[in-house]
Enzyme design. Structure first.
Site, short mmCIF file in Angstrom:
data_model
loop_
_atom_site.label_atom_id
_atom_site.label_comp_id
_atom_site.label_asym_id
_atom_site.label_seq_id
_atom_site.Cartn_x
_atom_site.Cartn_y
_atom_site.Cartn_z
N GLU A 108 0.86 -1.19 0.00
CA GLU A 108 0.00 0.00 0.00
C GLU A 108 0.90 1.24 0.00
O GLU A 108 1.79 1.36 0.84
CB GLU A 108 -0.90 -0.02 1.23
CG GLU A 108 -1.57 1.30 1.59
CD GLU A 108 -2.53 1.83 0.53
OE1 GLU A 108 -2.32 2.97 0.06
OE2 GLU A 108 -3.49 1.10 0.19
N ASP A 159 -6.52 -3.63 -5.48
CA ASP A 159 -7.65 -2.90 -4.90
C ASP A 159 -7.23 -1.45 -4.80
O ASP A 159 -6.67 -1.01 -3.80
CB ASP A 159 -8.00 -3.46 -3.52
CG ASP A 159 -9.14 -2.69 -2.87
OD1 ASP A 159 -9.85 -1.95 -3.59
OD2 ASP A 159 -9.32 -2.79 -1.65
#
Length: 290
Positions: A108, A159
């Site tokens: 991330e 995502d």
């Protein structure tokens, strides 16, 4: 802080949704985006990135289950999973629910999303952050994919935000070529492609890009209430086309073995198989075969 204010989502210029804010919990400007978390009477806690709803406690399970369980069970023997984005930890949690998964690496770019999710949305990831099989990196997913060893993962789950701004670089030809290289022989990659009634070009363009690196290009659908506009599409690119043709009973057997059968709120073996059956208004945006 208690308010009687409303938050208007800013995804589209001429159509949107609004939430009444029962309580604002956090508002942070990170190096990458504006992050807001608030509490809503109907939806529980809600996270917005740059004014766009990313997740709500009410319906996050729909998106997370379909993004994680479908590729893992379609593959059938995914041991090493790479997650790009997904800073709230929900995809990581669903991936780690599969007993056969040996390693889940989550990359991330925005550490503030992880920090705020841990503090204000702890139920989304549960204990996933502390699972010994998890490796959580605050790093650039593009860079990670570029450097990853060939054949080092079985499934990649992306995502991300929509392919604008910080999410744009996750939808390039180079990214998909690197994804194909780091995936094993039967590897596959899935990613969110938006709500096609409003964002059809997103599905069309990313499908063409994926098609340069993978032989089997398709999409599957999930109905997530807060991603307004009907079905959301999840893009599918695989090295082996047979993986999206696995029957209900085999998917059920795999789910039982993985330990997720009966634990879900949206995903079922039947929904898994049916999600690949696309309405014509969606299917027409995929590359024509032949």
């Amino acid at each position: 802080m208690t308010t009687d204010s409303w938050v208007n989502e800013t995804l589209y210029s001429s159509w949107g949704q609004r939430f009444r804010v029962a309580r604002e919990l956090a508002r942070v400007k990170s190096d990458f985006q504006d992050i807001m978390i608030f509490e809503c009477e109907t939806h529980g806690r809600v996270m917005l990135l740059d004014g766009v709803v990313q997740i709500t406690e009410m319906d996050e399970f729909v998106y997370q289950e379909m993004l994680a369980h479908v590729p893992l069970l379609a593959h059938g023997d995914a041991k090493r999973v790479l997650i790009i984005g997904a800073g709230d930890g929900g995809v990581l949690r669903r991936v780690l629910e599969h007993k056969n998964v040996e390693k889940a690496v989550m990359v991330e770019i925005d550490g503030e999303v992880i920090r705020l999710a841990k503090e204000f949305l702890p139920g989304i990831a549960g204990d996933a952050w502390n699972d010994p099989r998890a490796e959580v990196l605050v790093a650039d997913g593009i860079d990670y994919v570029r450097k990853a060893e060939a054949g080092s993962f079985d499934v990649v789950i992306v995502d991300s935000t929509d392919p604008i701004g910080v999410g744009e670089v996750l939808f390039t030809d180079e990214f998909y070529a690197n994804a194909a290289r780091l995936l094993s022989d039967r590897g596959l990659i899935v990613n969110q492609c938006g709500v096609p009634i409003m964002q059809a070009e997103e599905l069309a363009e990313t499908s063409l890009r994926r098609g340069k690196a993978f032989p089997d290009i398709w999409a599957y659908v999930a109905a997530v209430p807060t991603y307004v506009g009907g079905y959301m599409t999840l893009g599918w690119a695989a090295k082996d086309a047979s993986m999206r043709a696995v029957g209900v009973e085999e998917i059920r057997a795999r789910a039982e073995k993985a330990g997720i059968l009966g634990t879900t709120g949206y995903w079922t073996p039947e929904i898994h198989v049916g999600s690949f059956q696309l309405p014509p208004y969606i299917a027409k945006h995929l590359p024509k075969k032949g």
